[in-house]
Design an enzyme around this catalytic site. Structure first.
Site, short mmCIF file in Angstrom:
data_model
loop_
_atom_site.label_atom_id
_atom_site.label_comp_id
_atom_site.label_asym_id
_atom_site.label_seq_id
_atom_site.Cartn_x
_atom_site.Cartn_y
_atom_site.Cartn_z
N ASN A 158 7.22 -4.26 0.53
CA ASN A 158 6.72 -4.58 1.87
C ASN A 158 7.74 -5.35 2.71
OD1 ASN A 158 4.45 -3.19 1.28
ND2 ASN A 158 3.13 -4.98 0.97
N CYS A 218 -7.07 8.01 7.40
CA CYS A 218 -6.66 8.49 6.08
C CYS A 218 -7.93 8.74 5.29
CB CYS A 218 -5.76 7.48 5.39
SG CYS A 218 -6.55 5.91 5.18
N ARG A 268 -7.59 3.54 10.97
CA ARG A 268 -6.50 2.60 10.72
C ARG A 268 -6.11 1.94 12.05
NH1 ARG A 268 -4.65 -1.06 8.70
NH2 ARG A 268 -2.50 -1.55 9.15
N ARG A 308 5.38 5.86 -4.62
CA ARG A 308 5.60 5.22 -3.33
C ARG A 308 6.01 3.77 -3.49
NH1 ARG A 308 0.65 4.64 -0.32
NH2 ARG A 308 2.09 3.34 0.79
C1 UD1 Z 1 0.26 -5.19 4.67
C2 UD1 Z 1 0.86 -4.65 3.42
C3 UD1 Z 1 -0.21 -4.23 2.43
C4 UD1 Z 1 -1.20 -5.35 2.18
C5 UD1 Z 1 -1.73 -5.90 3.51
C6 UD1 Z 1 -2.60 -7.13 3.31
C7 UD1 Z 1 2.92 -3.68 4.27
C8 UD1 Z 1 3.74 -2.48 4.49
N1 UD1 Z 1 1.70 -3.51 3.75
O1 UD1 Z 1 -0.42 -4.11 5.31
O2 UD1 Z 1 0.40 -3.84 1.21
O3 UD1 Z 1 -2.30 -4.88 1.43
O4 UD1 Z 1 -0.63 -6.27 4.35
O5 UD1 Z 1 -1.95 -8.07 2.56
O6 UD1 Z 1 3.37 -4.78 4.49
N2 UD1 Z 1 -6.10 -4.80 11.22
C9 UD1 Z 1 -6.76 -4.57 12.41
N3 UD1 Z 1 -6.01 -4.33 13.53
C10 UD1 Z 1 -4.65 -4.29 13.50
C11 UD1 Z 1 -3.99 -4.53 12.27
C12 UD1 Z 1 -4.75 -4.77 11.14
O7 UD1 Z 1 -7.97 -4.58 12.48
O8 UD1 Z 1 -4.03 -4.08 14.55
C13 UD1 Z 1 -6.89 -5.07 10.01
C14 UD1 Z 1 -6.67 -4.04 8.92
O9 UD1 Z 1 -7.48 -2.91 9.09
C15 UD1 Z 1 -7.04 -4.84 7.69
C16 UD1 Z 1 -6.59 -6.25 8.04
O10 UD1 Z 1 -6.42 -6.29 9.44
O11 UD1 Z 1 -8.39 -4.87 7.49
C17 UD1 Z 1 -5.33 -6.65 7.36
O12 UD1 Z 1 -4.35 -5.66 7.59
P1 UD1 Z 1 -2.83 -6.04 7.72
O13 UD1 Z 1 -2.61 -7.43 7.25
O14 UD1 Z 1 -2.36 -5.66 9.07
O15 UD1 Z 1 -2.18 -5.07 6.64
P2 UD1 Z 1 -0.88 -4.25 6.83
O16 UD1 Z 1 0.15 -5.02 7.57
O17 UD1 Z 1 -1.22 -2.94 7.37
#
Ligand code: UD1
Length: 452
Positions: A39, A132, A137, A418
């Site tokens: 990550n 997905c 997402r 992955r």
């Molecule tokens: C990153 C990690 C992933 C990990 C996650 C939480 C990477 C590439 N992936 O994913 O492995 O499981 O952090 O530790 O770094 N959300 C919203 N709106 C947004 C963005 C996020 O509602 O604009 C929500 C998501 O749906 C989720 C939560 O916020 O429920 C946390 O997601 P987020 O921390 O953003 O995860 P990622 O950055 O996608």
């Protein structure tokens, strides 16, 4: 906030026809080398777009996700050269402001290029990562933050179009409160703010070590960032960044997965390099159930699985420093063989318990109620054909297979590849018995696969 879905099920890569056969019950011993953090690598590769000079990254893991991110950068006109774990990125010329849909749809972390692209070119077009298998997402937090910094952001025909209005071509510093401490949104906005006019304050920021790693990478290029690793990050924009030579932190999730491997096989071995503080919650839970975790040096741990059955425990996933959602599936595998009842609550993502059905196929006793799984420890698991449904679910199946009686055949390896750098080689070196082979006569109905 919109529905939460597992980020690691982002990509729905093409089905892999090979299988992993694992013969359980071999004790593990020796030492295992932990690779660089997936990550961190993905975010830092996006961050390299900020730099109009050479970026030299070290400790880059060999992973399908990293290759895909490389393809996305290449499609944008960036030059990349890889030599073992060193990746050289030359983003002097970015010829494209649009990231290609076919690639973005395979790797949702690639959405993180939006901040740096916008900052460098004044315009960015990145397809929505899309839904997905397990749901929608959202990227609303990324989008709202960029808008607060003065970007004009529209979503048209499935693509996020962002541009900086006016002639300045620079974003403006802003005070941004995130409704949720999203890792990706924190990273997007931190990158965008490095070259903005004035000061940006991100409140309720994610505190994950990978956010800190990205901040350190940006600082090594001359960015002015403080507070990364706390819930308030302050970025003072600078006019430009310079070249950098940077080493990525060890992967705490890979390390955590191997710690669980030690416990579930009642084995003893050491792991390095590791930053033990990044694993505080995981280590605390392993100790709570009776495994020993010893610090053998500043960056080396030794896991000693209990010779008896481990005890049950409850787990709730939370943003860092809470228990990581990316370790939930692996712990579930371990708790299926522990003594007593455990309750696992998944609070970060709403539908991240799909491994339950496959663990049950191996004899686990697990009931799901909403986002809670009640795991009743069973005396043994038995090898079975199983299907990996996402990255960490596939790791959980490998762990369960290592402890099971007989042979387990794991399908759906595209997920495992992955995110785990040479997991078979590393496990084999520890003494596990496993091999990759071509799938023979798999009945799709067995896994309820949609025929193609
Ligand atoms: C990153 C990690 C992933 C990990 C996650 C939480 C990477 C590439 N992936 O994913 O492995 O499981 O952090 O530790 O770094 N959300 C919203 N709106 C947004 C963005 C996020 O509602 O604009 C929500 C998501 O749906 C989720 C939560 O916020 O429920 C946390 O997601 P987020 O921390 O953003 O995860 P990622 O950055 O996608």
């Amino acid at each position: 906030m919109s529905a939460r879905t597992s980020p690691e099920s982002y990509s729905q890569p093409e089905e892999d026809k090979s299988v992993l056969r694992v013969w359980g019950k071999s004790p593990l011993q020796g030492q295992v080398k932990i690779s660089g953090a997936k990550n961190s690598a993905l975010a830092i590769m996006a961050g390299a777009l900020l730099c109009p000079k050479d970026c030299h990254l070290r400790n880059v893991p060999t992973l399908v996700d990293v290759s895909r991110m490389g393809e996305i950068l290449t499609a944008l006109g960036v030059k990349l050269k890889r030599n073992n774990d060193i990746l050289e990125i030359d983003a002097r010329h970015i010829g494209q402001s649009k990231a290609p849909y076919e690639l973005v749809s395979q790797l949702r972390a690639s959405f993180f290029v939006i901040g740096p692209l916008l900052t460098r070119l004044g315009v960015a077009r990145v397809p929505m990562p899309g839904g997905c298998a397990i749901g929608a997402r959202p990227v609303d937090l990324h989008v709202r933050g960029l808008q607060a910094m003065g970007a004009d952001v529209q979503i048209e025909h499935g693509t996020v179009h962002a541009c900086i209005p006016g002639n300045s071509r620079r974003l403006k510093g802003a005070r941004i409160y995130l409704d949720y401490p999203s890792v990706g949104a924190t990273e997007t906005l931190m990158m965008a703010a490095t070259l903005a006019d004035g000061e940006t304050i991100i409140e309720n920021a994610a505190q994950e070590p990978e956010v800190v790693d990205l901040a350190n990478f940006c600082r090594a290029m001359g960015a002015r960032i403080r507070g990364a690793g706390t819930n308030t990050i302050v970025i003072s924009g600078v006019p430009s960044l310079h070249s950098v030579d940077y080493s990525i932190i060890p992967d705490r999730i890979e390390a955590g997965t191997f710690l669980v491997a030690g416990a579930i096989t009642h084995s003893e071995f050491s792991l390095a390099p590791i930053v033990p503080e990044h694993l505080t919650a995981v280590i605390a839970k392993l100790r709570a159930i009776g495994a020993q975790i010893l610090e053998e040096g500043p960056n080396r741990l030794r896991v000693i699985g209990s010779p008896e059955r481990h005890r049950a425990t409850d787990i709730e996933t939370l943003p860092y420093p809470g228990f990581p959602t990316d370790m939930q599936a692996q712990f579930m595998a371990l708790l299926t063989l522990s003594d007593g009842d455990s309750v696992i609550s998944e609070t970060v993502f709403e539908n991240r318990l799909r491994h339950v059905a496959e663990l049950s196929r191996m004899g686990a006793d697990i009931r799901v109620k909403g986002n809670h799984a009640i795991v009743r420890g069973v005396p043994m698991l038995s090898g079975a054909p199983v299907l990996a449904t996402d990255l960490r679910a596939s790791a959980a199946l490998v762990l369960a297979a290592l402890a099971a009686d007989g042979q387990t055949t794991i399908h759906g390896l595209q997920h495992l590849d992955r995110g785990y750098d040479n997991i078979e080689g590393k496990l084999r070196q520890l003494g596990a018995r496993l091999e990759r082979a071509q799938a023979e006569n798999v009945d799709p109905a067995m896994f309820q696969l949609q025929p193609k």
